[in-house]
Write an enzyme that holds these catalytic residues in place. Structure first.
Site, PDB file in Angstrom:
ATOM      1  N   LYS A 137     -14.380   0.223   4.960  1.00 34.72           N
ATOM      2  CA  LYS A 137     -13.362   0.903   5.750  1.00 34.72           C
ATOM      3  C   LYS A 137     -13.399   0.582   7.233  1.00 34.72           C
ATOM      4  O   LYS A 137     -14.454   0.523   7.845  1.00 34.72           O
ATOM      5  CB  LYS A 137     -13.538   2.420   5.600  1.00 34.72           C
ATOM      6  CG  LYS A 137     -13.006   2.932   4.299  1.00 34.72           C
ATOM      7  CD  LYS A 137     -11.512   2.947   4.335  1.00 34.72           C
ATOM      8  CE  LYS A 137     -10.995   4.059   3.428  1.00 34.72           C
ATOM      9  NZ  LYS A 137      -9.543   4.080   3.489  1.00 34.72           N
ATOM     10  N   SER A 195     -16.149   4.524   7.648  1.00 34.74           N
ATOM     11  CA  SER A 195     -16.316   5.647   6.730  1.00 34.74           C
ATOM     12  C   SER A 195     -17.791   5.778   6.407  1.00 34.74           C
ATOM     13  O   SER A 195     -18.504   4.782   6.326  1.00 34.74           O
ATOM     14  CB  SER A 195     -15.527   5.368   5.453  1.00 34.74           C
ATOM     15  OG  SER A 195     -16.089   6.085   4.371  1.00 34.74           O
ATOM     16  N   HIS A 211      15.128   3.911   7.147  1.00 31.67           N
ATOM     17  CA  HIS A 211      14.590   4.602   5.961  1.00 31.67           C
ATOM     18  C   HIS A 211      13.244   4.008   5.536  1.00 31.67           C
ATOM     19  O   HIS A 211      12.900   4.038   4.357  1.00 31.67           O
ATOM     20  CB  HIS A 211      15.563   4.535   4.771  1.00 31.67           C
ATOM     21  CG  HIS A 211      16.969   4.896   5.111  1.00 31.67           C
ATOM     22  ND1 HIS A 211      17.461   6.165   4.979  1.00 31.67           N
ATOM     23  CD2 HIS A 211      17.987   4.149   5.613  1.00 31.67           C
ATOM     24  CE1 HIS A 211      18.730   6.203   5.371  1.00 31.67           C
ATOM     25  NE2 HIS A 211      19.071   4.987   5.768  1.00 31.67           N
ATOM     26  N   GLU A 215      -4.292   7.865  14.419  1.00 28.13           N
ATOM     27  CA  GLU A 215      -4.160   9.085  13.617  1.00 28.13           C
ATOM     28  C   GLU A 215      -4.368  10.341  14.461  1.00 28.13           C
ATOM     29  O   GLU A 215      -3.666  11.341  14.309  1.00 28.13           O
ATOM     30  CB  GLU A 215      -5.187   9.090  12.486  1.00 28.13           C
ATOM     31  CG  GLU A 215      -4.939   8.044  11.419  1.00 28.13           C
ATOM     32  CD  GLU A 215      -6.125   7.965  10.466  1.00 28.13           C
ATOM     33  OE1 GLU A 215      -6.100   8.658   9.432  1.00 28.13           O
ATOM     34  OE2 GLU A 215      -7.081   7.215  10.757  1.00 28.13           O
TER      35      GLU A 215
END
Ligand code: ARG
Length: 462
Positions: free
Chosen positions: A284, A278, A157, A291
């Site tokens: 970043k 970024s 979980h 991804e």
């Protein structure tokens, strides 16, 4: 307007719109090598069957080889007015060698030709998938071998459940990719039946030898039913399914890497070369590779559903709908190959942040099961042990404390069954090492798993 090889019964030229609508060479042009390989096998067989002379067969074979070279170098460019790769090559051959070129299509149809080409193509690409899976599994084993002693919070979980060895966790992926490797091998084996010589659907009156062309193209045998030969796309579906399951597995690993790399976790440090920045936020360093692997999984599933749906309810035998089989097959295999390569690099460069891991292990009462199991070993019924441990957790949680803030005496306030050895039981290392059940996370087990996995990788046959 280009004369089509099939123009005999037509009195109007094809509309420009229909040419654009029906052409497939922009996609199936990628099958030129397989198309030429199949045509050479067919021509050799026609010669052996007495349907072509030695000279005609030689002219055809040489002409086809030159066309292959010219496609490769870019000297020969396909014309969409000639629909597909098959007609482009046949028309070009006849342009180059004259009369014999017109005989190549004897005892053959584009229906068995395209089925043959796509099988050859899919077989080759499944081989590439297996090779990359083998490489990726080797990377996982190497990474695992350095992290038998690295303990992470195992999750259910997405919450801290029980501590496990990081190597054990990585080897779970090894198992998945080994199944994928086998699955792709199964698909390649089942696929390896030659449709060539099925002709349009019914076979041919010419004295062809389908066993000869099957052997020349390294198929195990010719297909037993010519109608099935031109109608079946199961092999293509299986390949896209294989790609889908690999992507599903890759996406789970990708997701874990994204999570592990996020600030609240910070369990891993990703290689700079596999991240991007970024344009606005200077701090970043984003896990884009992981991804994108996660994101591309959607497209591959889309290919599977597209092909299943295209094939649904199609009457036998060939239907033009089936021309739509190529984009899903090609795109899904392109994507899975690219993703396997990218994830291989990402995992190779992945470093572990031990400090953050240690901090994480302290939080979340990860050894609560060990505390309950300890009480059971001391004769406390499991339900009782579960309740007592829950009370300790609740007591500590409300004070922002962890198990290792308690001494043995503190434990005894909750149950007299606790002895001095409880303080070692709550250490993640001892939790891990007690789980010696077959396949369990004890480091002695995991060390053997790494060796076993390494031996499996070394004996893989692609
Ligand atoms: N381009 C076609 C395909 O990919 C080749 C077979 C065409 N056959 C036909 N009868 N029109 O399916």
């Amino acid at each position: 307007m280009k004369k089509k090889p099939w123009s005999g019964r037509f009195s109007q030229d094809t509309s420009g719109l229909v040419e654009r609508f029906t052409e497939s060479v922009s996609i199936d042009g990628r099958l030129y090598a397989q198309d030429i390989e199949g045509s050479i096998a067919h021509a050799e067989m026609l010669r052996a069957a007495g349907l072509l002379t030695e000279d005609e067969a030689r002219a055809i074979t040489q002409g086809l080889r030159e066309i292959a070279r010219d496609v490769e170098s870019g000297a020969f460019v396909f014309d969409p007015a000639l629909e597909d790769v098959h007609m482009n090559i046949e028309v070009e051959l006849t342009k180059r060698i004259g009369e014999p070129g017109k005989k190549l299509h004897t005892a053959r149809s584009r229906n068995d030709q395209v089925a043959t080409d796509l099988r050859l193509y899919t077989r080759g690409r499944l081989g590439e998938v297996r090779a990359l899976l083998g490489r990726f599994m080797a990377t996982l084993v190497e990474k695992a071998s350095g992290h038998v002693d690295t303990i992470i919070p195992g999750m259910t979980h997405l919450q801290h459940a029980q501590p496990v060895s990081l190597a054990h966790h990585l080897l779970a992926y090894f198992e998945m990719f080994m199944r994928d490797f086998d699955r792709a091998g199964d698909a390649a084996r089942r696929l390896n039946v030659s449709p060539l010589g099925s002709a349009a659907l019914a076979g041919t009156p010419h004295p062809i030898d389908r066993f000869m062309t099957a052997a020349a193209l390294q198929f195990d045998e010719p297909g037993r039913n010519s109608i099935d030969g031109v109608s079946d796309r199961d092999f293509a579906l299986e390949a896209v399914f294989c790609a889908s399951v690999i992507m599903m597995h890759l996406s789970r690993l990708a997701e874990e890497i994204v999570i592990w790399n996020s600030q609240p976790f910070s369990w891993v440090v990703l290689p700079d070369a596999f991240c991007t920045g970024s344009s606005i936020m200077p701090q970043k360093k984003n896990p884009d590779v992981a991804e994108l692997v996660r994101g591309k999984t959607g497209g591959v599933y889309g290919s599977l559903v597209a092909l299943l749906t295209t094939m649904k309810a199609l009457p036998l035998a060939y239907n033009r709908d089936m021309q739509e089989d190529k984009p899903p097959v090609m795109e899904s295999l392109d994507t899975v190959l690219l993703c396997l390569e990218a994830m291989d690099g990402l995992v190779q460069g992945l470093e572990v942040n031990r400090e953050a891991l240690e901090g994480s292990l302290k939080a979340g009462f990860i050894t609560a099961t060990d505390v309950a199991d300890y009480l059971v070993e001391k004769g406390v019924p499991f339900r009782e042990a579960h309740r007592i441990t829950g009370e300790i957790v609740s007591h500590l949680a409300s004070r922002g404390k962890a198990f290792d803030d308690l001494g043995a005496e503190d434990f005894r306030k909750f149950s007299h069954a606790f002895g001095p050895d409880i303080v070692s039981v709550i250490r993640p290392e001892s939790s891990v090492d007690r789980r010696r059940s077959f396949g369990g996370t004890a480091r002695a087990n995991v060390k053997a798993m790494v060796e076993d996995a390494r031996a499996q990788v070394e004996s893989l046959e692609v």
